[in-house]
Write an enzyme that holds these catalytic residues in place. Structure first.
Site, PDB file in Angstrom:
ATOM      1  N   LYS A   1      15.101 -12.709   7.182  1.00 11.82           N
ATOM      2  CA  LYS A   1      15.868 -12.842   5.936  1.00 11.82           C
ATOM      3  C   LYS A   1      15.620 -11.647   5.018  1.00 11.82           C
ATOM      4  O   LYS A   1      16.549 -11.146   4.370  1.00 11.82           O
ATOM      5  CB  LYS A   1      15.484 -14.134   5.215  1.00 11.82           C
ATOM      6  CG  LYS A   1      16.075 -15.402   5.793  1.00 11.82           C
ATOM      7  CD  LYS A   1      15.667 -16.604   4.944  1.00 11.82           C
ATOM      8  CE  LYS A   1      16.319 -17.886   5.421  1.00 11.82           C
ATOM      9  NZ  LYS A   1      15.891 -19.049   4.595  1.00 11.82           N
TER      10      LYS A   1
ATOM     11  N   ALA B   1      13.682   1.866   3.917  1.00  6.72           N
ATOM     12  CA  ALA B   1      12.486   2.134   4.703  1.00  6.72           C
ATOM     13  C   ALA B   1      12.597   1.392   6.025  1.00  6.72           C
ATOM     14  O   ALA B   1      12.348   0.190   6.097  1.00  6.72           O
ATOM     15  CB  ALA B   1      11.239   1.691   3.943  1.00  6.72           C
TER      16      ALA B   1
ATOM     17  N   PHE C   1       0.825  -1.211   0.000  1.00  2.90           N
ATOM     18  CA  PHE C   1       0.000   0.000   0.000  1.00  2.90           C
ATOM     19  C   PHE C   1       0.859   1.260   0.000  1.00  2.90           C
ATOM     20  O   PHE C   1       0.508   2.254  -0.631  1.00  2.90           O
ATOM     21  CB  PHE C   1      -1.040  -0.026   1.122  1.00  2.90           C
ATOM     22  CG  PHE C   1      -0.576   0.418   2.484  1.00  2.90           C
ATOM     23  CD1 PHE C   1      -0.575   1.757   2.828  1.00  2.90           C
ATOM     24  CD2 PHE C   1      -0.194  -0.511   3.430  1.00  2.90           C
ATOM     25  CE1 PHE C   1      -0.187   2.173   4.089  1.00  2.90           C
ATOM     26  CE2 PHE C   1       0.184  -0.107   4.702  1.00  2.90           C
ATOM     27  CZ  PHE C   1       0.201   1.236   5.042  1.00  2.90           C
TER      28      PHE C   1
ATOM     29  N   LYS D   1      14.846  -4.812  11.290  1.00  2.72           N
ATOM     30  CA  LYS D   1      14.966  -3.457  10.760  1.00  2.72           C
ATOM     31  C   LYS D   1      16.170  -2.725  11.362  1.00  2.72           C
ATOM     32  O   LYS D   1      16.818  -1.915  10.681  1.00  2.72           O
ATOM     33  CB  LYS D   1      13.681  -2.666  11.030  1.00  2.72           C
ATOM     34  CG  LYS D   1      12.520  -3.064  10.142  1.00  2.72           C
ATOM     35  CD  LYS D   1      12.770  -2.695   8.687  1.00  2.72           C
ATOM     36  CE  LYS D   1      11.526  -2.865   7.852  1.00  2.72           C
ATOM     37  NZ  LYS D   1      11.711  -2.446   6.443  1.00  2.72           N
TER      38      LYS D   1
ATOM     39  N   TYR E   1      10.916  -8.536  13.269  1.00  2.00           N
ATOM     40  CA  TYR E   1      10.718  -7.265  12.561  1.00  2.00           C
ATOM     41  C   TYR E   1      11.527  -6.139  13.192  1.00  2.00           C
ATOM     42  O   TYR E   1      12.289  -5.447  12.506  1.00  2.00           O
ATOM     43  CB  TYR E   1       9.230  -6.913  12.556  1.00  2.00           C
ATOM     44  CG  TYR E   1       8.892  -5.691  11.732  1.00  2.00           C
ATOM     45  CD1 TYR E   1       9.032  -5.699  10.345  1.00  2.00           C
ATOM     46  CD2 TYR E   1       8.414  -4.530  12.325  1.00  2.00           C
ATOM     47  CE1 TYR E   1       8.716  -4.588   9.587  1.00  2.00           C
ATOM     48  CE2 TYR E   1       8.077  -3.418  11.577  1.00  2.00           C
ATOM     49  CZ  TYR E   1       8.239  -3.444  10.209  1.00  2.00           C
ATOM     50  OH  TYR E   1       7.923  -2.344   9.450  1.00  2.00           O
TER      51      TYR E   1
END
Length: 324
Positions: free
Chosen positions: A91, A114, A13, A149, A145
């Site tokens: 990964k 990002a 999105f 990141k 996550y």
């Protein structure tokens, strides 16, 4: 000047809106996606564009293309999706980032990573500024996550220092808009769909945990501005809205805007769910001349109208996921 731009996660999105924006600026756009969380419906209207190409590919595998810029958005971002296959999520953040940074190095492209407000974890600093190192659980269910990141940011910095790769790091705060996957567990889409169907609004915990919600249009402009700064500006830079709301306030607002008969019920809070989340965007204001302009109610109305049309077109949203 027309540039060749690669957008990984381009069917998501956020990615799909970025592809549209880049095309509107006259660039040639390559949309790369494995369609795990991205959707062809988000980009099908762009297929007829002369300078747009869709490529099915997973960035955990090497990819070769001649490009001037890379926006690396590829990664599941909702709790349901990134916890579905946590090893694959890690990964994507680590191996996928290595592949994209390696590509940027080979073709001398600028790359924008990002990142996410999740790198701050359950923050002890409020609001969160870029120099804050965060409070992250490295072994929890969200770690694939959050830590993934953080690792992608580390890789960006090391490729920059060791190989002089032109990097940009943006930490994205909670973003919403009509193309969100309706059953992906994000709080805005969950609440809207529940309200439109007069179902119970499922608030986790006491609802006093806060979030700052930005509409996608504001984010896209921030990403584009960041990519087009000089090479000396690498970030990380927070991109988010500074208007802070409790989850309970959001639920009440959505019930009001949908004229819903829904009742609010409370469920147990998920593991490591952050209690407060609000960006300090002073750096974005000073460096990018950027700040969000879309008010929450304005963005919610657009999103509500979209999902209302989907429901009237008999799309099945009967099963909602239990994550805020």
């Amino acid at each position: 000047m027309k540039k060749r731009v690669l957008v990984t996660g381009g069917a998501g999105f956020i990615g799909s809106h970025l592809c549209e924006y880049l095309l509107s600026k006259g660039h040639e756009v390559f949309c790369l996606d494995n369609f795990f969380t991205g959707s062809k419906e988000n980009i099908i209207h762009l297929k007829s564009e002369k300078y747009f190409e869709i490529i099915r590919h997973d960035i955990i595998n090497p990819f070769h293309i001649e490009t001037d810029e890379i926006y690396n958005l590829a990664c599941p971002a909702s709790p349901q999706h990134y916890q579905y296959n946590p090893i694959k999520t890690m990964k994507t953040s680590v191996i996928g980032s290595i592949n994209m940074l390696g590509l940027a190095k080979r073709v001398n492209a600028k790359i924008l990573q990002a990142s996410t407000s999740e790198v701050y974890g359950d923050p002890k600093m409020h609001p969160q500024s870029e120099e804050y190192w965060g409070n992250v659980n490295p072994i929890g269910k969200r770690s694939c996550y959050d830590v993934g990141k953080r690792a992608s940011e580390t890789l960006c910095m090391d490729y920059h220092r060791q190989n002089n790769v032109h990097i940009k790091i943006v930490r994205i705060f909670n973003t919403y808009e009509p193309r969100m996957m309706p059953n992906d567990g994000r709080v805005v889409s969950n609440f809207i769909l529940q309200a439109l169907q007069d179902k119970d609004i499922t608030v986790f915990g006491d609802g006093k945990q806060t979030r700052s919600f930005q509409y996608v249009d504001d984010l896209i402009i921030g990403l584009y501005k960041m990519m087009n700064t000089s090479n000396s500006i690498i970030g990380p830079i927070n991109i988010g809205n500074t208007e802070e709301f409790t989850i309970l306030e959001l639920a009440v607002k959505i019930i009001e805007l949908t004229n819903s008969k829904s009742k609010i019920i409370h469920l147990p809070l998920p593991e490591d769910d952050p209690l407060r989340r609000k960006p300090n965007i002073d750096l974005a204001k000073e460096t990018l001349n950027w700040k969000p302009i879309t008010k929450l109610e304005e963005g919610l109305i657009k999103t509500i109208n979209y999902f209302d049309k989907c429901i009237k077109n008999n799309r099945d949203y009967s099963t909602l996921n239990k994550f805020n």
